[in-house]
Design a protein around this motif. Structure first.
Motif, PDB file in Angstrom:
ATOM      1  N   HIS A 179      -7.848   6.634  -3.540  1.00 38.83           N
ATOM      2  CA  HIS A 179      -7.670   5.386  -2.785  1.00 38.83           C
ATOM      3  C   HIS A 179      -7.028   5.626  -1.402  1.00 38.83           C
ATOM      4  O   HIS A 179      -7.417   4.998  -0.412  1.00 38.83           O
ATOM      5  CB  HIS A 179      -6.800   4.440  -3.622  1.00 38.83           C
ATOM      6  N   HIS A 234      -8.492   4.761   2.359  1.00 39.08           N
ATOM      7  CA  HIS A 234      -7.874   4.027   3.479  1.00 39.08           C
ATOM      8  C   HIS A 234      -8.082   4.791   4.794  1.00 39.08           C
ATOM      9  O   HIS A 234      -8.383   4.198   5.822  1.00 39.08           O
ATOM     10  CB  HIS A 234      -6.383   3.832   3.234  1.00 39.08           C
ATOM     11  N   SER A 264       0.831   0.931   3.064  1.00 40.87           N
ATOM     12  CA  SER A 264       0.286  -0.187   2.282  1.00 40.87           C
ATOM     13  C   SER A 264       1.327  -0.677   1.290  1.00 40.87           C
ATOM     14  O   SER A 264       2.508  -0.347   1.401  1.00 40.87           O
ATOM     15  CB  SER A 264      -0.970   0.283   1.552  1.00 40.87           C
ATOM     16  N   ASP A 323      -7.340  -3.550   1.084  1.00 41.35           N
ATOM     17  CA  ASP A 323      -8.240  -2.888   0.127  1.00 41.35           C
ATOM     18  C   ASP A 323      -9.669  -3.435   0.190  1.00 41.35           C
ATOM     19  O   ASP A 323      -9.881  -4.649   0.155  1.00 41.35           O
ATOM     20  CB  ASP A 323      -7.689  -3.064  -1.294  1.00 41.35           C
TER      21      ASP A 323
HETATM   22 ZN    ZN Z   1      -4.725   0.099  -0.590  1.00 36.69          ZN
END
Ligand code: ZN
Ligand code: KG4
Length: 340
Positions: free
Chosen positions: A109, A113, A134, A303
């Motif tokens: 993840h 980003h 984040s 996201d």
């Molecule tokens: Zn995120």
């Protein structure tokens, strides 16, 4: 090559179609904000249930009139994130890959980003310094090349977005806290409070829990009776001063790291990078320091599956995954690893 991206690591159910790692055909995001806002944070069980309910809907919409057989590969987030949430995306992605007999590629993840930047700036080339900031992460990463990373700093306690969310909860504001704090910070009706800046110059790690505690003590000492009865001017001032302390810290550490490692370009990504005051401060100081500064568009900051499809495309191209490599696992604590 058409990649279907699937992202369900936290509280956004998202599916996207990206062509050749650059062109976003669709990027559908269902936000669970309404479900979690009354709890001031993400409730993992509710999150995975909501992913299950919405995943087919977001995938169908992301196909955008195309036949699913036109998809060449499926990219899915396998961590870090919430176990139950990650599992929904993984199982759905595996099922599609199995039925279509197409390759599946696991994506980190955090890596996703960073790749969001290639969707907005197709011409940007590594190396660069990336700040991923984040709700779950605050990390400084040297992006040497596609699949070649060096993590030089990370948070030792709260992530920056998490600190925003916790201060918002303290002040009885809505979840997620970042956008609310940003909105109130803009008010003219405010004064400045001198909260500490956790610079920690001996390291590129971050720590926001001391700042958070300073805000908690400030509220306790100055408004002992009832937080709910605080005047708007006091709430605006706390929001502004807290936000400024976070921004000053992020900007100073990132620019210091770029100079130390001789990197001329900086990429800021992740949910907190949507903050306009943070963007303005980075733009102004990077101009002074003659450093290139890049932010993804607001939609790609939080996201979304577009960034996952983009990262998946580069991984497939470089690693040449075998068709139907279905044995992927999710890991809630997945670390960033090199694939080159
Ligand atoms: Zn995120
Ligand atoms: O990247 P993201 O959508 O999810 C994670 O990977 O965590 O980031 C969500 C985080 C939340 O903590 C939210 O409060 C923060 O990003 N955020 C902001 C802003 N928009 C979202 N923080 C500060 N200012 C904003 N405008």
């Amino acid at each position: 090559m058409l990649v279907l991206g699937i992202e369900t690591s936290c509280d956004e159910t998202s599916s996207a179609l990206v062509e050749n790692g650059r062109k976003v055909i669709s990027n559908i995001v269902f936000s669970q904000e309404k479900i979690h806002s009354k709890y001031f944070g993400v409730v993992p069980e509710f999150a995975s249930r909501a992913h299950l309910e919405k995943i087919n809907w977001v995938i169908e919409r992301s196909l955008n009139g195309k036949n699913i057989n036109q998809v060449d590969a499926i990219a899915v987030t396998v961590g870090p994130g919430l176990m139950g949430s990650l599992l929904v995306g993984k199982i759905v992605a595996q099922t599609i890959a199995y039925v279509l007999k197409k390759p599946i590629v696991p994506v980190n993840h955090i890596e996703g980003h960073i790749f969001s930047i290639f969707l907005d700036y197709p011409k940007i080339k590594p190396p660069f310094l990336a700040l991923v900031v984040s709700g779950g992460h605050t990390e400084l990463i040297i992006f040497e090349d596609f699949g070649k990373y060096k993590v030089i700093g990370k948070t030792r306690d709260d992530a920056a977005g998490e600190a925003f969310d916790k201060i918002a909860k303290l002040l009885n504001l809505k979840y997620p806290g970042g956008p609310e704090i940003e909105k109130l910070s803009k008010s003219e009706n405010k004064y400045v409070i001198d909260f500490p800046r956790p610079y920690m110059p001996e390291t590129f790690d971050f720590s926001f829990s001391g700042l958070k505690t300073a805000v908690v003590y400030y509220v306790r000492d100055n408004f002992p009776k009832n937080v709910k009865k605080m005047k708007p001017i006091d709430i605006n001032s706390i929001c502004y001063s807290f936000q400024k302390a976070v921004i000053d810290t992020l900007v100073w550490k990132t620019i210091t790291a770029a100079k130390k490692f001789g990197l001329k370009k900086i990429v800021i990504c992740g949910g907190v990078s949507a903050n306009m005051a943070l963007r303005e401060e980075f733009f102004s100081l990077c101009k002074k320091e003659k450093l290139g500064i890049y932010f993804p568009s607001k939609k790609l900051s939080t996201d979304n599956a577009g960034m996952i499809a983009c990262a998946g495309y580069y991984k497939i191209k470089n690693v040449k995954l075998k068709m139907q490599n279905l044995k992927i696992e999710v890991d809630p604590n997945l670390k960033l690893s090199n694939w080159q």
